[in-house]
Design an enzyme around this catalytic site. Structure first.
Site, PDB file in Angstrom:
ATOM      1  N   LEU A 106       0.843  -1.182   0.000  1.00 36.38           N
ATOM      2  CA  LEU A 106       0.000   0.000   0.000  1.00 36.38           C
ATOM      3  C   LEU A 106       0.885   1.240   0.000  1.00 36.38           C
ATOM      4  O   LEU A 106       1.672   1.441   0.934  1.00 36.38           O
ATOM      5  CB  LEU A 106      -0.904   0.035   1.239  1.00 36.38           C
ATOM      6  CG  LEU A 106      -1.949  -1.059   1.430  1.00 36.38           C
ATOM      7  CD1 LEU A 106      -1.318  -2.360   1.923  1.00 36.38           C
ATOM      8  CD2 LEU A 106      -3.012  -0.611   2.424  1.00 36.38           C
ATOM      9  N   ILE A 164       1.721  -5.090   8.170  1.00 34.19           N
ATOM     10  CA  ILE A 164       3.157  -4.832   8.269  1.00 34.19           C
ATOM     11  C   ILE A 164       3.433  -3.347   8.082  1.00 34.19           C
ATOM     12  O   ILE A 164       3.036  -2.750   7.074  1.00 34.19           O
ATOM     13  CB  ILE A 164       3.931  -5.637   7.210  1.00 34.19           C
ATOM     14  CG1 ILE A 164       3.631  -7.140   7.357  1.00 34.19           C
ATOM     15  CG2 ILE A 164       5.432  -5.394   7.326  1.00 34.19           C
ATOM     16  CD1 ILE A 164       4.196  -7.987   6.237  1.00 34.19           C
ATOM     17  N   GLY A 194       1.521   4.172   4.698  1.00 34.48           N
ATOM     18  CA  GLY A 194       2.261   3.372   3.729  1.00 34.48           C
ATOM     19  C   GLY A 194       2.648   2.061   4.376  1.00 34.48           C
ATOM     20  O   GLY A 194       3.245   2.051   5.449  1.00 34.48           O
ATOM     21  N   SER A 195       2.316   0.941   3.775  1.00 30.73           N
ATOM     22  CA  SER A 195       2.457  -0.320   4.481  1.00 30.73           C
ATOM     23  C   SER A 195       2.303  -1.516   3.552  1.00 30.73           C
ATOM     24  O   SER A 195       2.337  -1.383   2.333  1.00 30.73           O
ATOM     25  CB  SER A 195       1.396  -0.382   5.590  1.00 30.73           C
ATOM     26  OG  SER A 195       0.109  -0.130   5.029  1.00 30.73           O
ATOM     27  N   ARG A 196       2.082  -2.675   4.169  1.00 34.86           N
ATOM     28  CA  ARG A 196       1.901  -3.911   3.419  1.00 34.86           C
ATOM     29  C   ARG A 196       0.973  -4.832   4.205  1.00 34.86           C
ATOM     30  O   ARG A 196       0.975  -4.823   5.440  1.00 34.86           O
ATOM     31  CB  ARG A 196       3.257  -4.579   3.204  1.00 34.86           C
ATOM     32  CG  ARG A 196       3.202  -5.991   2.634  1.00 34.86           C
ATOM     33  CD  ARG A 196       4.600  -6.453   2.301  1.00 34.86           C
ATOM     34  NE  ARG A 196       4.711  -7.899   2.220  1.00 34.86           N
ATOM     35  CZ  ARG A 196       5.794  -8.553   1.855  1.00 34.86           C
ATOM     36  NH1 ARG A 196       6.889  -7.873   1.536  1.00 34.86           N
ATOM     37  NH2 ARG A 196       5.818  -9.858   1.809  1.00 34.86           N
TER      38      ARG A 196
END
Length: 225
Positions: A106, A164, A194-196
């Site tokens: 993301l 994450i 901002g991530s996963r």
């Protein structure tokens, strides 16, 4: 996604997690622009930009999951950065046999609300402090700050959703608790900024998506269960 749908997504109302950020930037905007001094007006203008960004980042558009109950849906918006066999997180007690993992990255431009991929019960949650590497890297799954959720389906099989943190993200939010009953597409958390999000499928279930594909959380079908 049509142009009208895209506009509706951008103009969607913000998630409640935005309230403190909007209050801070909104207050600074009013105070800064209400004074005659150039320096404070500059602060007000910067705060106004921050207010607009928070409205955009925390937007929470409605999603419409498919009516079928035998599907695994995308747990987040973003781009698929890997589809591979991987061992489920040890803390979730799902065994050591590799299963298919779909990792979605993301960016700050994506909707950051995490959604449940299927109906079931949250039976385990494990949080791990860690680093803040670029979330698109494979090693982020093991080294970054993360929150792991085990979802037990109605037939007894397990799935895992892992939030994450990334290079910019510094805060993982999870609203569900162990014992929570959820439905496909239910909101369960978010990650700032901002991530996963990794999805571990049940044994024997094969993903239908590929690397580079764009996901719509709560709507895109990742696999047939």
């Amino acid at each position: 996604m049509s142009l009208i749908q895209s506009i509706k997504s951008v103009l969607a109302p913000p998630h409640r997690a935005a309230i403190p950020f909007l209050a801070l930037t909104g207050g600074l905007t009013v105070l800064g622009r209400a004074t005659p001094w150039r320096a404070t007006r500059l602060i007000g203008n910067v705060a106004l930009g921050g207010f607009a960004f928070c409205l955009y980042f925390f937007r929470d558009p409605k999603r419409f999951p498919p009516s079928r109950t035998d599907l695994a849906l995308a747990p987040a918006d973003g781009r698929v950065v890997s589809v591979e066999l991987a061992t489920p997180p040890a803390a979730l007690g799902m065994g050591s046999d590799p299963v298919w993992r779909v990792a979605t990255f993301l960016s700050v431009l994506n909707v950051h609300i995490n959604r449940m991929p299927a109906a079931g019960t949250v039976t385990k949650i494990a949080y791990h402090a860690g680093q803040f590497l670029n979330a698109s890297l494979d090693k982020a799954s093991d080294l970054n700050e993360r929150n792991e959720v085990r979802l037990t389906l109605e037939d007894g099989r397990h799935m895992a959703i892992v939030q994450i943190a990334g290079l910019i993200a510094r805060r993982i939010v999870c609203y569900v608790e162990e014992g929570s009953t959820v439905e496909p597409g239910d909101r369960f958390g978010l990650i700032r900024f901002g991530s996963r999000t990794d999805l571990y499928l049940p044994p024997g279930v094969t993903p239908l998506v590929s690397t580079g594909q764009i996901m719509v959380g709560g709507e895109t079908v990742i696999a047939h269960l």
